[in-house]
Motif scaffolding. Sequence first.
Motif, PDB file in Angstrom:
ATOM      1  N   MET A   1       0.839  -1.203   0.000  1.00 56.54           N
ATOM      2  CA  MET A   1       0.000   0.000   0.000  1.00 56.54           C
ATOM      3  C   MET A   1       0.873   1.252   0.000  1.00 56.54           C
ATOM      4  SD  MET A   1      -2.799   1.192   2.873  1.00 56.54           S
ATOM      5  CE  MET A   1      -3.540   2.801   2.806  1.00 56.54           C
ATOM      6  N   SER A   2       0.572   2.171  -0.914  1.00 55.17           N
ATOM      7  CA  SER A   2       1.347   3.396  -0.986  1.00 55.17           C
ATOM      8  C   SER A   2       0.884   4.383   0.069  1.00 55.17           C
ATOM      9  CB  SER A   2       1.204   4.030  -2.377  1.00 55.17           C
ATOM     10  OG  SER A   2      -0.133   4.396  -2.614  1.00 55.17           O
ATOM     11  N   HIS A   3       1.797   5.207   0.518  1.00 53.24           N
ATOM     12  CA  HIS A   3       1.486   6.207   1.530  1.00 53.24           C
ATOM     13  C   HIS A   3       1.407   7.582   0.892  1.00 53.24           C
ATOM     14  CE1 HIS A   3       1.852   3.555   5.014  1.00 53.24           C
ATOM     15  NE2 HIS A   3       2.911   3.020   4.428  1.00 53.24           N
ATOM     16  N   THR A   4       0.487   8.395   1.357  1.00 54.84           N
ATOM     17  CA  THR A   4       0.360   9.771   0.885  1.00 54.84           C
ATOM     18  C   THR A   4       0.831  10.720   1.973  1.00 54.84           C
ATOM     19  OG1 THR A   4      -1.861  10.190   1.760  1.00 54.84           O
ATOM     20  CG2 THR A   4      -1.708   9.027  -0.353  1.00 54.84           C
ATOM     21  N   THR A   5       0.791  12.012   1.663  1.00 52.52           N
ATOM     22  CA  THR A   5       1.207  13.009   2.659  1.00 52.52           C
ATOM     23  C   THR A   5       0.268  13.029   3.862  1.00 52.52           C
ATOM     24  OG1 THR A   5      -0.055  14.696   1.448  1.00 52.52           O
ATOM     25  CG2 THR A   5       2.292  14.489   0.936  1.00 52.52           C
ATOM     26  N   GLU A   6      -0.937  12.476   3.710  1.00 51.62           N
ATOM     27  CA  GLU A   6      -1.915  12.453   4.802  1.00 51.62           C
ATOM     28  C   GLU A   6      -1.870  11.165   5.615  1.00 51.62           C
ATOM     29  OE1 GLU A   6      -3.715  15.175   5.442  1.00 51.62           O
ATOM     30  OE2 GLU A   6      -2.730  16.143   3.733  1.00 51.62           O
ATOM     31  N   SER A   7      -1.067  10.201   5.150  1.00 53.88           N
ATOM     32  CA  SER A   7      -1.018   8.909   5.843  1.00 53.88           C
ATOM     33  C   SER A   7      -0.360   9.024   7.208  1.00 53.88           C
ATOM     34  CB  SER A   7      -0.237   7.891   5.003  1.00 53.88           C
ATOM     35  OG  SER A   7      -0.844   7.667   3.755  1.00 53.88           O
ATOM     36  N   ALA A   8      -0.808   8.175   8.126  1.00 53.97           N
ATOM     37  CA  ALA A   8      -0.177   8.076   9.446  1.00 53.97           C
ATOM     38  C   ALA A   8       0.689   6.820   9.443  1.00 53.97           C
ATOM     39  CB  ALA A   8      -1.232   7.979  10.538  1.00 53.97           C
ATOM     40  N   ASN A 163       2.741  16.178  -4.402  1.00 56.00           N
ATOM     41  CA  ASN A 163       3.423  15.096  -3.695  1.00 56.00           C
ATOM     42  C   ASN A 163       2.644  13.798  -3.575  1.00 56.00           C
ATOM     43  OD1 ASN A 163       4.346  17.893  -2.503  1.00 56.00           O
ATOM     44  ND2 ASN A 163       6.056  16.503  -2.184  1.00 56.00           N
ATOM     45  N   ASN A 164       1.448  13.738  -4.128  1.00 55.38           N
ATOM     46  CA  ASN A 164       0.646  12.516  -4.064  1.00 55.38           C
ATOM     47  C   ASN A 164       0.347  11.983  -5.456  1.00 55.38           C
ATOM     48  OD1 ASN A 164       0.520  12.451  -1.254  1.00 55.38           O
ATOM     49  ND2 ASN A 164      -1.366  13.651  -1.169  1.00 55.38           N
ATOM     50  N   SER A 165       0.683  10.756  -5.692  1.00 60.91           N
ATOM     51  CA  SER A 165       0.471  10.132  -6.988  1.00 60.91           C
ATOM     52  C   SER A 165      -1.009  10.134  -7.372  1.00 60.91           C
ATOM     53  CB  SER A 165       0.987   8.689  -6.947  1.00 60.91           C
ATOM     54  OG  SER A 165       0.777   8.050  -8.177  1.00 60.91           O
ATOM     55  N   GLY A 166      -1.282  10.361  -8.664  1.00 58.92           N
ATOM     56  CA  GLY A 166      -2.646  10.328  -9.166  1.00 58.92           C
ATOM     57  C   GLY A 166      -3.466  11.560  -8.869  1.00 58.92           C
ATOM     58  N   GLY A 182       5.595  10.598   0.137  1.00 55.30           N
ATOM     59  CA  GLY A 182       4.921   9.674   1.048  1.00 55.30           C
ATOM     60  C   GLY A 182       4.573  10.274   2.396  1.00 55.30           C
ATOM     61  N   ALA A 183       4.406   9.393   3.379  1.00 56.64           N
ATOM     62  CA  ALA A 183       3.961   9.818   4.714  1.00 56.64           C
ATOM     63  C   ALA A 183       5.007  10.681   5.412  1.00 56.64           C
ATOM     64  CB  ALA A 183       3.640   8.596   5.563  1.00 56.64           C
ATOM     65  N   GLU A 184       4.522  11.674   6.143  1.00 53.31           N
ATOM     66  CA  GLU A 184       5.397  12.560   6.908  1.00 53.31           C
ATOM     67  C   GLU A 184       5.638  11.992   8.311  1.00 53.31           C
ATOM     68  OE1 GLU A 184       6.932  15.113   5.825  1.00 53.31           O
ATOM     69  OE2 GLU A 184       5.807  15.955   4.137  1.00 53.31           O
ATOM     70  N   ILE A 185       6.724  12.425   8.929  1.00 54.78           N
ATOM     71  CA  ILE A 185       6.999  12.008  10.303  1.00 54.78           C
ATOM     72  C   ILE A 185       5.896  12.523  11.227  1.00 54.78           C
ATOM     73  CG2 ILE A 185       8.482  13.992  10.841  1.00 54.78           C
ATOM     74  CD1 ILE A 185      10.236  11.997  12.460  1.00 54.78           C
ATOM     75  N   LEU A 186       5.336  13.703  10.874  1.00 57.64           N
ATOM     76  CA  LEU A 186       4.129  14.212  11.524  1.00 57.64           C
ATOM     77  C   LEU A 186       3.028  14.119  10.470  1.00 57.64           C
ATOM     78  CD1 LEU A 186       5.443  17.497  13.213  1.00 57.64           C
ATOM     79  CD2 LEU A 186       5.230  15.230  14.240  1.00 57.64           C
ATOM     80  N   THR A 190       2.971  18.849   5.840  1.00 50.48           N
ATOM     81  CA  THR A 190       3.717  18.916   4.590  1.00 50.48           C
ATOM     82  C   THR A 190       4.764  20.033   4.546  1.00 50.48           C
ATOM     83  OG1 THR A 190       1.875  20.179   3.633  1.00 50.48           O
ATOM     84  CG2 THR A 190       1.924  17.808   3.238  1.00 50.48           C
ATOM     85  N   ARG A 191       4.950  20.729   5.657  1.00 56.99           N
ATOM     86  CA  ARG A 191       6.082  21.654   5.719  1.00 56.99           C
ATOM     87  C   ARG A 191       7.374  20.872   5.920  1.00 56.99           C
ATOM     88  NH1 ARG A 191       8.356  23.094  10.615  1.00 56.99           N
ATOM     89  NH2 ARG A 191       7.522  21.990  12.425  1.00 56.99           N
ATOM     90  N   MET A 192       7.250  19.570   6.179  1.00 62.49           N
ATOM     91  CA  MET A 192       8.414  18.725   6.423  1.00 62.49           C
ATOM     92  C   MET A 192       9.028  18.289   5.090  1.00 62.49           C
ATOM     93  SD  MET A 192       8.473  18.829   9.752  1.00 62.49           S
ATOM     94  CE  MET A 192       9.455  17.480  10.387  1.00 62.49           C
ATOM     95  N   LYS A 193       9.051  16.980   4.789  1.00 64.35           N
ATOM     96  CA  LYS A 193       9.780  16.548   3.588  1.00 64.35           C
ATOM     97  C   LYS A 193       9.075  16.931   2.299  1.00 64.35           C
ATOM     98  CE  LYS A 193       8.229  11.696   3.869  1.00 64.35           C
ATOM     99  NZ  LYS A 193       8.698  10.293   3.826  1.00 64.35           N
ATOM    100  N   ALA A 194       7.748  17.030   2.301  1.00 69.02           N
ATOM    101  CA  ALA A 194       7.066  17.489   1.087  1.00 69.02           C
ATOM    102  C   ALA A 194       7.508  18.908   0.749  1.00 69.02           C
ATOM    103  CB  ALA A 194       5.550  17.432   1.273  1.00 69.02           C
ATOM    104  N   GLY A 195       7.606  19.754   1.771  1.00 67.42           N
ATOM    105  CA  GLY A 195       8.047  21.130   1.560  1.00 67.42           C
ATOM    106  C   GLY A 195       9.490  21.213   1.097  1.00 67.42           C
ATOM    107  N   THR A 196      10.337  20.376   1.680  1.00 70.77           N
ATOM    108  CA  THR A 196      11.744  20.341   1.262  1.00 70.77           C
ATOM    109  C   THR A 196      11.852  19.953  -0.206  1.00 70.77           C
ATOM    110  OG1 THR A 196      12.550  19.794   3.475  1.00 70.77           O
ATOM    111  CG2 THR A 196      13.968  19.198   1.640  1.00 70.77           C
TER     112      THR A 196
END
Length: 293
Positions: A1-8, A163-166, A182-186, A190-196
């Motif tokens: 299963m793929s993870h998105t920026t909203e995944s926990a 940052n999310n496929s599809g 994919g999923a963020e540490i928090l 998305t200010r984390m790795k998605a922002g980077t």
Amino acid sequence: MSHTTESASLRFANLEDWSSTDLVAGILEGQFSAISAVQAASAPIAEAIDRGAERLARGGRLVYLGAGTSGRIATQDAAELPPTFNWPYERALSLMAGGEDAVFRAAEGAEDSEQLAIEALEGIGVNENDVVIALAASGRTPYAIAGVQHARAKGALTISIFNNSGARLGEVADIAVLLDTGAEILSGSTRMKAGTAQKAALNCISTGVMIRLGFVYRGLMVEMRPTNTKLKDRAAKMVATLTDTDYATAAEALATAGGSIKIATVMLLKSLDRGDAEAALAGVDGNLRRALQ
């Protein structure tokens, strides 16, 4: 299963119990993976550089479109272009959902308005020479999607960074740049790795475009505006390097040239006065490489 920026992510379920050392390691791991995501998108990023430079060479503008974190990152990139490359402020525009105040005070509800994006683009008269870069980590932000659709209908080149496929944002743009972080540490932050990843992608696109347009010579920022003591020193060192002369001579030429690195360089290498150096540059649209050939 793929993870998105909203995944926990289960891996970070007990994050608050981690030591500070482990927290740093976990956060930095995400930053490394952000760069890997950008590297995987190198092909569409390169396409954005080439096609974007073609539009801007016709006199178009770089127009950034975003909300929240994505909008703030975009605004930063736009703001850096004039001092770095002497790019006109009126040709580096950032349209932020919620307006300029949203850069400093969150106005996250504004991202849901399609009309705000359309009005903002109409307000600047977006046209076929413009390059519109829309950013949204989720890829489903109404403000960004509607903005891309409107700009594309007006003939502008549209580039989406998400940052999310599809995601829908990728479907509506001329060039889709997916940064699959994919999923963020928090979860959802998305200010984390998605922002980077977004910032790194923008670094590539805007810098690459400026290089294609001739705003860089021998790896130096020859269009830079020397507006303070540090930058005046840097400019003099650039002129000295480019002309193989001493610092004092370079600084004197720079002063005579009104602070223009390019004019000072042409003056010294071609043994011209300021007026003739300016004319030489004007004859090649300000391209230093061509002026020296």
